[in-house]
Scaffold this motif. Structure first.
Motif, PDB file in Angstrom:
ATOM      1  N   LEU A  50       0.641  -1.118  -0.091  1.00  0.00           N
ATOM      2  CA  LEU A  50       0.076   0.088  -0.045  1.00  0.00           C
ATOM      3  C   LEU A  50       0.802   1.260  -0.033  1.00  0.00           C
ATOM      4  O   LEU A  50       1.917   1.377   0.742  1.00  0.00           O
ATOM      5  CB  LEU A  50      -0.833  -0.057   1.355  1.00  0.00           C
ATOM      6  CG  LEU A  50      -1.760  -1.152   1.574  1.00  0.00           C
ATOM      7  CD1 LEU A  50      -2.671  -0.933   2.652  1.00  0.00           C
ATOM      8  CD2 LEU A  50      -2.523  -1.332   0.261  1.00  0.00           C
ATOM      9  N   SER A 374      -7.451   3.425   1.512  1.00  0.00           N
ATOM     10  CA  SER A 374      -6.278   2.455   1.751  1.00  0.00           C
ATOM     11  C   SER A 374      -5.068   3.182   0.503  1.00  0.00           C
ATOM     12  O   SER A 374      -3.869   2.598   0.946  1.00  0.00           O
ATOM     13  CB  SER A 374      -6.515   1.188   1.154  1.00  0.00           C
ATOM     14  OG  SER A 374      -7.744   0.601   1.993  1.00  0.00           O
ATOM     15  N   GLN A 417      -9.018  -6.227   2.658  1.00  0.00           N
ATOM     16  CA  GLN A 417      -7.623  -6.266   3.169  1.00  0.00           C
ATOM     17  C   GLN A 417      -7.755  -6.312   4.781  1.00  0.00           C
ATOM     18  O   GLN A 417      -6.778  -5.832   5.381  1.00  0.00           O
ATOM     19  CB  GLN A 417      -7.000  -4.854   2.941  1.00  0.00           C
ATOM     20  CG  GLN A 417      -6.974  -4.635   1.218  1.00  0.00           C
ATOM     21  CD  GLN A 417      -6.099  -3.263   1.191  1.00  0.00           C
ATOM     22  OE1 GLN A 417      -5.805  -2.596   1.699  1.00  0.00           O
ATOM     23  NE2 GLN A 417      -6.648  -2.914  -0.411  1.00  0.00           N
TER      24      GLN A 417
END
Length: 440
Positions: A50, A374, A417
């Motif tokens: 990420l 995210s 996630q």
């Protein structure tokens, strides 16, 4: 023991760094592997690095780019593809995802834009002046959505790539009078990303159509031996015309799937890495190895240079292992140094931090994803500990279509996630400040 983790946003300023995360989430899907014979030492789990937004560049940019006003391509009709391309070519990720994700998606978008414009222009190419304006506009739109400012350079896209180049046929009517368009569309309307690379149903149809286009205007008495190089280039240029025609006969989403599936076959056939000088490895490992420790130290040092280049797919890693093995064999390194020094396929890809996790991208077409919370993420696999195969023959390249070839399984996909995350650091330098989002 399972711990409860809360999401906290910590703003940390680091120079020349990138933050990623290792995921141990439960998987909800299992896409088919690209080759029939799959070998893996563990059940592969996904890895979703990420990237938090830079404090200098927000995730969303509401500004409208100033376009030339001289490009007639319909960007609105392909807005979803443009957004996907911007995410796939995200500022920091673009250089390390260029070969597998960013550039194939950019090429698919440009092909579809030109293809769909042919519905009203009746032309399957742009002239060079028009191409310059359109390519500039595309770059501005992508940059406004977060793409790398130098994506055109990263992907080696030039205005001439949007023209007909040397292909003699550019008009839709002429194309359809030469090519069996119904046969072409039947072969390529849907491309199986698993089987197409081996069976080449659509690829053969495209090649056949391109050859027919390339033959137009060529005198029958040309000397074949002198015409071969020029004719080969002409056929390649005509393939682009064929792809644009295909895109014009499919909706943008379907066109994108077909084009990415076809480019994926090309991507997985080669090793994109640049091999540095092997002098030290040859010195320590050639002929009879006098010191295993010295040989493996040289190999580790050499492979670490490969690990600084880019993310690659598991099939590309297979090709890279074979290519390096052949080069070493030709330099009189006859011993299987991969086995001797415990070299795995994922050792050929960009590494994730001091933990030395190689990150292999899926063999099937994949994209980065964007979420306002995210950030940008993409799936790669940390857990396939497949030993790099030492080539049995100097002249025989590996093939994923060979049923005896052992390759890594395709990483499993997740829809969420959630779960346990562990902070990792990529040893890759970026000249920008980034915000690190840590799961604590």
């Amino acid at each position: 023991m399972r711990h409860s983790y809360g999401l906290n946003l910590l703003t940390l300023t680091l120079l020349f760094s990138l933050c990623v995360y290792e995921s141990h989430c439960g998987s909800v899907g299992d896409p088919e592997a690209i080759a029939p014979d799959i070998s893996s030492s563990v059940n592969p789990q996904p890895f979703l690095p990420l990237l938090a937004p830079s404090p200098l560049t927000p995730f969303t940019n509401d500004s409208i780019p100033t376009l030339s006003g001289l490009c007639t391509l319909n960007f609105t009709a392909a807005s979803d593809m443009m957004s996907k391309t911007a995410t796939d070519c995200w500022a920091f990720f673009a250089p390390v995802l260029a070969n597998v994700v960013c550039c194939p998606q950019l090429e698919a978008t440009l092909t579809t834009l030109i293809g769909h414009s042919s519905k009203y222009s009746r032309m399957l190419s742009l002239n060079i002046t028009h191409a310059k304006h359109c390519l500039s506009d595309v770059e501005k739109i992508l940059e406004s959505q977060g793409a790398n400012k130098t994506v055109q350079k990263i992907c080696s896209i030039q205005p001439k790539n949007l023209t007909e180049a040397s292909c003699p046929v550019t008009k839709v009517d002429a194309f359809e009078s030469i090519v069996d368009s119904s046969k072409l569309l039947a072969a390529c309307q849907k491309v199986d990303p698993v089987n197409e690379c081996c069976q080449e149903v659509c690829q053969n149809a495209i090649l056949d159509a391109a050859r027919k286009l390339a033959e137009i205007g060529i005198a029958a008495n040309l000397e074949g031996v002198h015409a071969v190089p020029e004719q080969s280039t002409r056929i390649d240029d005509c393939k682009n015309i064929v792809l644009r025609w295909l895109a014009s006969n499919l909706d943008p989403s379907s066109a994108n799937k077909v084009l990415r599936g076809l480019s994926n076959c090309k991507v997985n056939k080669v090793c994109p890495l640049v091999f540095p000088n092997m002098t030290r490895v040859v010195k320590e490992c050639a002929n009879m190895i006098t010191s295993q420790a010295a040989c493996c130290k040289a190999m580790d040092s050499y492979v670490s240079q490969l690990q600084e280049q880019s993310f690659i797919t598991n099939l590309q890693a297979l090709n890279c292992a074979a290519s390096l093995g052949v080069k070493l064999q030709k330099a009189n390194v006859s011993n299987n140094v991969y086995q001797l020094c415990h070299i795995n396929l994922k050792d050929f890809s960009l590494q994730v931090g001091s933990q030395e996790y190689g990150c292999l991208l899926p063999s099937l077409p994949s994209d980065a994803t964007f979420d306002k919370t995210s950030g940008v993420s993409f799936i790669c696999d940390l857990n396939d500990n497949i030993a790099a195969p030492w080539p049995s023959s100097i002249s025989e390249p590996p093939s994923s279509c060979n049923r005896t070839t052992k390759i890594p399984a395709v990483p499993k996909a997740t829809s969420a996630q959630s779960g346990l995350y562990k902070n990792l650091m990529l040893p890759f330098l970026f000249s920008s400040l980034v915000v690190l989002k840590l799961l604590l």
